[in-house]
Design a protein around this motif. Structure first.
Motif, PDB file in Angstrom:
ATOM      1  N   ARG A   1      26.897   0.942  44.344  1.00  9.62           N
ATOM      2  CA  ARG A   1      27.435   1.826  43.313  1.00  9.62           C
ATOM      3  C   ARG A   1      28.960   1.811  43.298  1.00  9.62           C
ATOM      4  NH1 ARG A   1      23.130   6.336  45.185  1.00  9.62           N
ATOM      5  NH2 ARG A   1      21.364   5.687  43.871  1.00  9.62           N
ATOM      6  N   ALA A   2      29.551   1.529  44.472  1.00 10.18           N
ATOM      7  CA  ALA A   2      31.012   1.600  44.579  1.00 10.18           C
ATOM      8  C   ALA A   2      31.713   0.288  44.259  1.00 10.18           C
ATOM      9  CB  ALA A   2      31.402   2.054  45.992  1.00 10.18           C
ATOM     10  N   THR A   3      31.005  -0.842  44.363  1.00 10.41           N
ATOM     11  CA  THR A   3      31.672  -2.126  44.174  1.00 10.41           C
ATOM     12  C   THR A   3      32.210  -2.275  42.757  1.00 10.41           C
ATOM     13  OG1 THR A   3      31.433  -4.532  44.384  1.00 10.41           O
ATOM     14  CG2 THR A   3      29.521  -3.332  43.568  1.00 10.41           C
ATOM     15  N   ALA A   4      33.329  -2.978  42.655  1.00 13.91           N
ATOM     16  CA  ALA A   4      33.887  -3.266  41.329  1.00 13.91           C
ATOM     17  C   ALA A   4      33.139  -4.381  40.633  1.00 13.91           C
ATOM     18  CB  ALA A   4      35.365  -3.634  41.462  1.00 13.91           C
ATOM     19  N   ALA A   5      32.300  -5.094  41.373  1.00 14.09           N
ATOM     20  CA  ALA A   5      31.556  -6.227  40.811  1.00 14.09           C
ATOM     21  C   ALA A   5      30.409  -5.745  39.937  1.00 14.09           C
ATOM     22  CB  ALA A   5      31.000  -7.092  41.937  1.00 14.09           C
ATOM     23  N   PRO A   6      30.119  -6.462  38.845  1.00 11.64           N
ATOM     24  CA  PRO A   6      28.911  -6.155  38.081  1.00 11.64           C
ATOM     25  C   PRO A   6      27.670  -6.384  38.939  1.00 11.64           C
ATOM     26  CG  PRO A   6      30.382  -7.611  36.856  1.00 11.64           C
ATOM     27  CD  PRO A   6      30.887  -7.565  38.254  1.00 11.64           C
ATOM     28  N   VAL A   7      26.668  -5.539  38.778  1.00 10.94           N
ATOM     29  CA  VAL A   7      25.397  -5.696  39.474  1.00 10.94           C
ATOM     30  C   VAL A   7      24.353  -6.105  38.435  1.00 10.94           C
ATOM     31  CG1 VAL A   7      23.614  -4.605  40.882  1.00 10.94           C
ATOM     32  CG2 VAL A   7      26.028  -3.976  41.200  1.00 10.94           C
ATOM     33  N   VAL A   8      23.812  -7.297  38.601  1.00 12.22           N
ATOM     34  CA  VAL A   8      22.878  -7.883  37.637  1.00 12.22           C
ATOM     35  C   VAL A   8      21.553  -8.150  38.334  1.00 12.22           C
ATOM     36  CG1 VAL A   8      22.422  -9.830  36.100  1.00 12.22           C
ATOM     37  CG2 VAL A   8      24.761  -8.933  36.329  1.00 12.22           C
ATOM     38  N   GLY A   9      20.474  -7.660  37.756  1.00 12.28           N
ATOM     39  CA  GLY A   9      19.158  -7.888  38.322  1.00 12.28           C
ATOM     40  C   GLY A   9      18.334  -8.819  37.464  1.00 12.28           C
ATOM     41  N   VAL A  10      17.349  -9.462  38.097  1.00 12.21           N
ATOM     42  CA  VAL A  10      16.440 -10.371  37.398  1.00 12.21           C
ATOM     43  C   VAL A  10      15.030  -9.823  37.540  1.00 12.21           C
ATOM     44  CG1 VAL A  10      15.564 -12.728  37.225  1.00 12.21           C
ATOM     45  CG2 VAL A  10      17.941 -12.324  37.941  1.00 12.21           C
ATOM     46  N   SER A  11      14.351  -9.640  36.425  1.00 11.75           N
ATOM     47  CA  SER A  11      13.012  -9.061  36.448  1.00 11.75           C
ATOM     48  C   SER A  11      12.021  -9.958  37.173  1.00 11.75           C
ATOM     49  CB  SER A  11      12.520  -8.822  35.021  1.00 11.75           C
ATOM     50  OG  SER A  11      11.163  -8.401  35.033  1.00 11.75           O
ATOM     51  N   PRO A  12      11.201  -9.377  38.067  1.00 10.28           N
ATOM     52  CA  PRO A  12      10.124 -10.141  38.696  1.00 10.28           C
ATOM     53  C   PRO A  12       8.844 -10.096  37.864  1.00 10.28           C
ATOM     54  CG  PRO A  12      10.219  -7.983  39.673  1.00 10.28           C
ATOM     55  CD  PRO A  12      11.313  -8.023  38.626  1.00 10.28           C
ATOM     56  N   ILE A  13       8.911  -9.427  36.711  1.00 10.64           N
ATOM     57  CA  ILE A  13       7.750  -9.269  35.837  1.00 10.64           C
ATOM     58  C   ILE A  13       7.994 -10.058  34.555  1.00 10.64           C
ATOM     59  CG2 ILE A  13       6.236  -7.636  34.681  1.00 10.64           C
ATOM     60  CD1 ILE A  13       6.386  -7.235  37.728  1.00 10.64           C
ATOM     61  N   ILE A  14       7.024 -10.882  34.176  1.00 10.99           N
ATOM     62  CA  ILE A  14       7.119 -11.656  32.940  1.00 10.99           C
ATOM     63  C   ILE A  14       5.865 -11.379  32.114  1.00 10.99           C
ATOM     64  CG2 ILE A  14       7.225 -13.948  31.908  1.00 10.99           C
ATOM     65  CD1 ILE A  14       8.708 -14.935  34.355  1.00 10.99           C
ATOM     66  N   GLY A  15       6.067 -10.865  30.918  1.00  8.70           N
ATOM     67  CA  GLY A  15       4.934 -10.589  30.051  1.00  8.70           C
ATOM     68  C   GLY A  15       3.949  -9.597  30.635  1.00  8.70           C
ATOM     69  N   GLY A  16       4.443  -8.623  31.394  1.00  4.90           N
ATOM     70  CA  GLY A  16       3.575  -7.609  31.980  1.00  4.90           C
ATOM     71  C   GLY A  16       2.809  -8.057  33.199  1.00  4.90           C
ATOM     72  N   ARG A  17       3.151  -9.224  33.735  1.00  7.37           N
ATOM     73  CA  ARG A  17       2.460  -9.740  34.911  1.00  7.37           C
ATOM     74  C   ARG A  17       3.463 -10.125  35.999  1.00  7.37           C
ATOM     75  NH1 ARG A  17      -2.883 -11.213  34.147  1.00  7.37           N
ATOM     76  NH2 ARG A  17      -3.634 -11.109  31.996  1.00  7.37           N
TER      77      ARG A  17
ATOM     78  N   LEU B   1      18.117  -9.020  33.470  1.00  6.33           N
ATOM     79  CA  LEU B   1      17.580 -10.189  32.794  1.00  6.33           C
ATOM     80  C   LEU B   1      16.078 -10.039  32.619  1.00  6.33           C
ATOM     81  CD1 LEU B   1      20.402 -11.196  33.582  1.00  6.33           C
ATOM     82  CD2 LEU B   1      19.374 -13.411  34.115  1.00  6.33           C
ATOM     83  N   ILE B   2      15.624 -10.152  31.367  1.00  2.56           N
ATOM     84  CA  ILE B   2      14.199 -10.098  31.082  1.00  2.56           C
ATOM     85  C   ILE B   2      13.782 -11.380  30.372  1.00  2.56           C
ATOM     86  CG2 ILE B   2      14.146  -7.591  30.973  1.00  2.56           C
ATOM     87  CD1 ILE B   2      14.090  -7.775  27.934  1.00  2.56           C
ATOM     88  N   ALA B   3      12.505 -11.696  30.456  1.00  2.00           N
ATOM     89  CA  ALA B   3      11.991 -12.938  29.892  1.00  2.00           C
ATOM     90  C   ALA B   3      11.905 -12.850  28.375  1.00  2.00           C
ATOM     91  CB  ALA B   3      10.617 -13.243  30.475  1.00  2.00           C
ATOM     92  N   GLU B   4      11.855 -14.016  27.760  1.00  2.00           N
ATOM     93  CA  GLU B   4      11.669 -14.079  26.304  1.00  2.00           C
ATOM     94  C   GLU B   4      10.363 -13.405  25.894  1.00  2.00           C
ATOM     95  OE1 GLU B   4      13.674 -18.362  25.313  1.00  2.00           O
ATOM     96  OE2 GLU B   4      12.007 -18.295  26.744  1.00  2.00           O
ATOM     97  N   GLU B   5       9.352 -13.485  26.776  1.00  2.00           N
ATOM     98  CA  GLU B   5       8.070 -12.832  26.493  1.00  2.00           C
ATOM     99  C   GLU B   5       8.205 -11.311  26.426  1.00  2.00           C
ATOM    100  OE1 GLU B   5       7.041 -16.483  29.090  1.00  2.00           O
ATOM    101  OE2 GLU B   5       8.751 -15.144  28.725  1.00  2.00           O
ATOM    102  N   ASP B   6       9.282 -10.771  27.004  1.00  3.70           N
ATOM    103  CA  ASP B   6       9.474  -9.321  27.056  1.00  3.70           C
ATOM    104  C   ASP B   6      10.616  -8.848  26.158  1.00  3.70           C
ATOM    105  OD1 ASP B   6       7.439  -8.688  29.000  1.00  3.70           O
ATOM    106  OD2 ASP B   6       8.707  -9.656  30.500  1.00  3.70           O
ATOM    107  N   GLU B   7      10.985  -9.667  25.189  1.00  2.00           N
ATOM    108  CA  GLU B   7      12.120  -9.319  24.326  1.00  2.00           C
ATOM    109  C   GLU B   7      11.929  -7.965  23.652  1.00  2.00           C
ATOM    110  OE1 GLU B   7      14.886 -11.347  20.821  1.00  2.00           O
ATOM    111  OE2 GLU B   7      12.990 -12.295  21.441  1.00  2.00           O
ATOM    112  N   ALA B   8      10.695  -7.604  23.357  1.00  2.00           N
ATOM    113  CA  ALA B   8      10.425  -6.326  22.697  1.00  2.00           C
ATOM    114  C   ALA B   8      10.796  -5.132  23.573  1.00  2.00           C
ATOM    115  CB  ALA B   8       8.953  -6.249  22.311  1.00  2.00           C
ATOM    116  N   LEU B   9      10.989  -5.363  24.878  1.00  2.00           N
ATOM    117  CA  LEU B   9      11.334  -4.276  25.805  1.00  2.00           C
ATOM    118  C   LEU B   9      12.838  -4.084  25.946  1.00  2.00           C
ATOM    119  CD1 LEU B   9       8.772  -5.022  28.672  1.00  2.00           C
ATOM    120  CD2 LEU B   9       8.553  -3.363  26.818  1.00  2.00           C
TER     121      LEU B   9
END
Length: 327
Positions: A227-243, A282-290
């Protein structure tokens, strides 16, 4: 890019290994030759255990073997071309777990680690020594030097080590919660908080958010550092298309009351603008609606291909994460 960026990745397991390989590949594609100075990986040690008198660190070994190019990519764990003669002998003696295979080469790693630990080295020092054998192109740090194995608590009160629940029962026994005894007193391993503070980007790998990334975040001081770092924190979803992509993260998410969806996991991590962790997700193309739901949490959604089916796709995903972090 002429100057090496400082990238920190929080990772665990097979998905984490593939993503870290992708980050290393993306940095090399950008012309960064000394990726070991640019890339620090904070590794989950919550699923470590003692077995047959030796200390196993499954996620540490998965990352080490993958970066060294000696991992068994087909099985997803252990060393390529390994044999199992010692494991067969252990089982003949009734030692160890008959459903938990230790390869001979893999066992050599565990014996070396155990000897160094008994000589007084810390897990951080052991990993540093292990890293001298191969040019990994990354610095690996355990989340903590304290032993904080994961315990799975079932609805009837039965308590199992995570590896028994995961490997023997394939997560078929419904858990009510996961515990890491002693984690509230555990301190981050030397260098972890400093690496996060000095980073130009922090990336959360698409590892299991409950039992791989979760224990790292629960080490006292890690959430605060993020929370304190000046760096952006970027996550990658482990879920693709609800799976789930691999493993049984859906069972883990259900146990803590979180839906198996890319947006729900983003909500679990939360936005840094609202006392959470993420700036972008980051979310998958299959989850663009989310994407709108993710944005509603105050997290910037980035729609991009997430499948890491080969090194090129893993590197492309990592490149998308770096771009999302503004690098």
């Amino acid at each position: 890019m002429s100057v090496s960026p400082r990238i920190v990745v929080l990772a665990g397991g097979v998905g984490g290994s593939r993503f870290v390989l992708g980050v290393r590949g993306a940095l090399r594609s950008r012309g960064i030759g000394d990726t070991a100075s640019a890339l620090t990986v904070v590794v989950n040690t919550g699923d470590d255990l003692w077995l047959s008198g030796v200390r196993l660190q499954p996620d540490v070994d998965s990352l080490t073997y993958a970066l060294a190019g000696v991992n068994d990519a087909e099985r997803g764990w252990g060393r390529q071309g390994d044999s199992e003669r010692v494991n067969e002998e252990l089982q003949a003696w009734g030692a160890g777990w008959p459903w938990f295979t230790l390869g001979d080469l893999d066992l050599g790693t565990h014996l070396a680690r155990t000897g160094w630990l008994r000589d007084g080295l810390t897990p951080t020092e052991v990993i540093e020594r292990m890293s001298r054998r191969w040019p990994l192109g990354a610095r690996l740090l355990p989340m903590t030097d304290t032993e904080v194995d994961t315990v799975v608590v079932l609805h009837d009160g039965t308590r199992l080590h995570f590896q028994e629940w995961w490997t023997r029962h394939r997560a078929a026994l419904a858990p009510t919660r996961f515990e890491n005894p002693g984690i509230s007193e555990a301190a981050p391993a030397p260098g972890v908080v400093e690496a996060i503070a000095q980073a130009e980007a922090v990336l959360l790998a698409p590892s299991n958010p409950v039992v791989s990334i979760g224990p790292i975040l629960d080490v006292t001081g890690v959430r605060e550092a993020l929370r304190a770092t000046a760096a952006p924190v970027v996550g990658v979803s482990p879920i693709i298309g609800g799976r789930v992509v691999r493993g049984m993260a859906d069972v883990c998410l259900t146990a803590i009351g979180v839906e198996t969806s890319a947006a729900a996991v983003a909500g679990l991590y939360g936005s840094r603008g609202d006392a959470g962790l993420l700036d972008a997700w980051l979310i998958a193309e299959e989850d663009e609606a989310l994407a709108g739901e993710v944005a509603g949490f105050g997290i910037r959604p980035v729609v991009t291909p997430l499948w890491m089916t080969d090194p090129a796709r893993s590197a492309a995903l990592a490149e998308s994460a770096l771009i999302a972090a503004g690098l």
